[in-house]
Design a protein around this motif. Sequence first.
Motif, PDB file in Angstrom:
ATOM      1  N   UNK A  67      47.099  34.593  49.692  1.00  0.00           N
ATOM      2  CA  UNK A  67      46.114  34.837  50.735  1.00  0.00           C
ATOM      3  C   UNK A  67      46.025  33.684  51.724  1.00  0.00           C
ATOM      4  N   UNK A  74      38.776  44.806  46.070  1.00  0.00           N
ATOM      5  CA  UNK A  74      38.734  43.763  45.053  1.00  0.00           C
ATOM      6  C   UNK A  74      39.512  42.536  45.511  1.00  0.00           C
ATOM      7  N   UNK A  75      40.594  42.763  46.265  1.00  0.00           N
ATOM      8  CA  UNK A  75      41.307  41.619  46.826  1.00  0.00           C
ATOM      9  C   UNK A  75      40.394  40.859  47.789  1.00  0.00           C
ATOM     10  N   UNK A  76      39.508  41.580  48.475  1.00  0.00           N
ATOM     11  CA  UNK A  76      38.585  40.928  49.412  1.00  0.00           C
ATOM     12  C   UNK A  76      37.460  40.176  48.709  1.00  0.00           C
ATOM     13  N   UNK A 118      33.524  33.721  38.842  1.00  0.00           N
ATOM     14  CA  UNK A 118      34.593  34.350  38.087  1.00  0.00           C
ATOM     15  C   UNK A 118      34.100  35.546  37.291  1.00  0.00           C
ATOM     16  N   UNK A 164      38.495  48.100  37.870  1.00  0.00           N
ATOM     17  CA  UNK A 164      39.736  48.593  38.460  1.00  0.00           C
ATOM     18  C   UNK A 164      40.688  49.167  37.407  1.00  0.00           C
ATOM     19  N   UNK A 205      44.464  38.703  39.311  1.00  0.00           N
ATOM     20  CA  UNK A 205      43.183  38.004  39.160  1.00  0.00           C
ATOM     21  C   UNK A 205      43.004  37.407  37.789  1.00  0.00           C
ATOM     22  N   UNK A 206      43.320  38.196  36.789  1.00  0.00           N
ATOM     23  CA  UNK A 206      43.060  37.683  35.450  1.00  0.00           C
ATOM     24  C   UNK A 206      43.969  36.485  35.178  1.00  0.00           C
ATOM     25  N   UNK A 214      39.561  38.916  30.224  1.00  0.00           N
ATOM     26  CA  UNK A 214      38.907  39.408  31.436  1.00  0.00           C
ATOM     27  C   UNK A 214      37.558  40.035  31.091  1.00  0.00           C
ATOM     28  N   UNK A 220      37.580  43.412  38.247  1.00  0.00           N
ATOM     29  CA  UNK A 220      38.921  43.691  37.727  1.00  0.00           C
ATOM     30  C   UNK A 220      38.881  44.707  36.593  1.00  0.00           C
ATOM     31  N   UNK A 256      46.674  43.902  41.204  1.00  0.00           N
ATOM     32  CA  UNK A 256      45.502  43.196  41.704  1.00  0.00           C
ATOM     33  C   UNK A 256      44.681  42.675  40.527  1.00  0.00           C
ATOM     34  N   UNK A 257      44.461  43.540  39.545  1.00  0.00           N
ATOM     35  CA  UNK A 257      43.701  43.108  38.373  1.00  0.00           C
ATOM     36  C   UNK A 257      44.475  42.063  37.576  1.00  0.00           C
ATOM     37  N   UNK A 309      37.447  38.025  46.491  1.00  0.00           N
ATOM     38  CA  UNK A 309      37.682  36.596  46.313  1.00  0.00           C
ATOM     39  C   UNK A 309      37.484  35.844  47.617  1.00  0.00           C
ATOM     40  N   UNK A 368      42.699  33.400  36.767  1.00  0.00           N
ATOM     41  CA  UNK A 368      41.596  32.875  35.959  1.00  0.00           C
ATOM     42  C   UNK A 368      42.118  32.174  34.711  1.00  0.00           C
ATOM     43  N   UNK A 399      34.005  38.608  39.461  1.00  0.00           N
ATOM     44  CA  UNK A 399      35.371  39.053  39.780  1.00  0.00           C
ATOM     45  C   UNK A 399      36.034  39.727  38.595  1.00  0.00           C
ATOM     46  N   UNK A 400      35.811  39.184  37.416  1.00  0.00           N
ATOM     47  CA  UNK A 400      36.425  39.790  36.228  1.00  0.00           C
ATOM     48  C   UNK A 400      35.795  41.156  35.947  1.00  0.00           C
ATOM     49  N   UNK A 404      41.726  48.526  45.231  1.00  0.00           N
ATOM     50  CA  UNK A 404      42.457  47.246  45.190  1.00  0.00           C
ATOM     51  C   UNK A 404      42.188  46.371  46.415  1.00  0.00           C
TER      52      UNK A 404
END
Lengths: 281, 294
Positions: B236, A233-235, A245, A255, B119-120, A33, A252, B115-116, A237, B123, A248-249, A230
């Motif tokens: 989602x 961050x969910x939003x 990416x 977070x 996502x990871x 990440x 993350x 959540x993290x 995407x 990916x 986003x990473x 959270x």
Amino acid sequence: MSTLRSPPLPIRLAVHAVVYLGAFTMLLPMAWMVLTSLKTDLEAAQAPTWATLLPSVPQWGHYHEAIRAADLDRFYWNSALAAILTTVLGVAHNALAGFAFAKLRFAGKRVLFGLALTTMMVPIQVYFIFAYIICSKLGFVDNIQALIVPFLASGFGIFYIRQVMNAVPDSLIEAGRLDGMNEFDIFWYVARPIIWPAIASLGVFTFVFSWNNLFWPLIVVDSERSKTLPLAIADLSAGQYVDSWPVQMAAGTILIVPLVVVFFLLQRAFVQGVAVTGIKE
Amino acid sequence: MPIRRSNTAYLFLLFPLGILLVFTLIPTLLGIGLSLFAWDGGPDPSWVGLNNFTDLASDAKFGPALRNTIVYVLGSVPPMVIIGFLLAAAVQASWFKGRVLVRTMFFLPTILSIVAIGYVWRWLLEPEAGLVNWALRLVGVVNPPDWLNDEQWALRSIIVVTVWRGIGFCMVIYLASLATINRSLYEAAEVDGATPGQVLRHITWPQVAPTTAFLFITGVIGSLQVFDVVFVMTGQAENDATNVLNLYIYRLFTYGQLGYAAAVGVVIFTITLLATAAQLTWTMRSRRAEQGAA
């Protein structure tokens, strides 16, 4: 204490190899990440090769971009405020209640303790609708109160503190009383120092739970300004960064940083707390 | 020795129990009641009796959600607990080097936000540029799947991520429990010439039975309520391949079908109670059988 006969060397080596390989896969996703967050979009989007595993030039700007584009600093503040207040106030109340159940005598104790325990069994999906309605009647919805007030007591927290209070000898409490202390003084000066590690553990659990909570904030947060990290961050995407990416990473990573910091600072409290939970029966 | 009666106790309990009453207990009772009504949040809920529940039986979305939830529970809890046990047993051995380091590494994912983590993993599982498929191609798999978009693999992938995240927790709890086992049992086994495998099977595993029961019961309760990991990884957009009961409740809530959502909540609650009761009965029966044999 005599040590047991060890298995032969090849077996010991194999066990070490398997365990360390497993431990490595625990860290790998987080490492990937962070690595991804520093790559350019192009580097990240290509199928990886040995040559592109590491970013050629670290793109620190992605962090700035993630924070600015999604207002993460504001949501950081929302999450931090909710988590800190829930932790401080919640742990204080759960500790007092757990102390009362463990060390004080009063009518109706069994019934009240039974009620507190019952709340541990019920899944939030059964009560969230009316919890939401009650919060909206109180004007909490879309306010930070909704993220804090319902969590200022927990059946688990009360139960946990009551269990660890067993470590406090009744004779000490009686001695405090003979010295003319009131119940609160006894809690604060006699019991609290003894169970301090457990209070720290409960604090860490509460912080992590609040920081990571997703279902309840999805229900009670309506507007942009009250979102937690959270949710924000969910939003991410769903918004304009869906293709990036690395950004986003970066989000993350932002977070998990406080959690990693809390974890390493309070690792002992964590692991001991978990251990106590596990052998309670 | 009990301490004399105290009215201050009520003062200590007033606020925390009040919070539990207002935000959990009362909403639970009302929520169970609501499952007998049709309600969109407007002024008048209408009584429908058990219709919400009979509707569930013919609901094309409920069936897959129920099935997926059960598959998720059965697929994630046993591997998590058993791997956690084996790891703890290995790390606990006196010849193991680096116990604290390993424990820390395994425990880390437990505290990180889903959540993290979701996502990871999305990916890592990305079909073209993801690390997992890169590694698979490296070892000669020509056409690795698009894990999260392939109906066959999506739920399995989520289960693997759940197990990956949960084994550290099980391991730490088992380590605490292993530390309390009486050493003399091991010494007796050694005198009798037991192999390490036999010791693990016939001494260690029975000795940690209460911990195993605890992990199974809390694990089943927790995974019946799975929401976060599915929501982040595939949830989602609506899809039947990975829909689970709690995700369905969340959707029903956002569509304003509150009575129907409450009915699904009651179903989860009922399954939770039945599963817990079954496991407790089983635990107590096997404990009694063991005592009878001894």
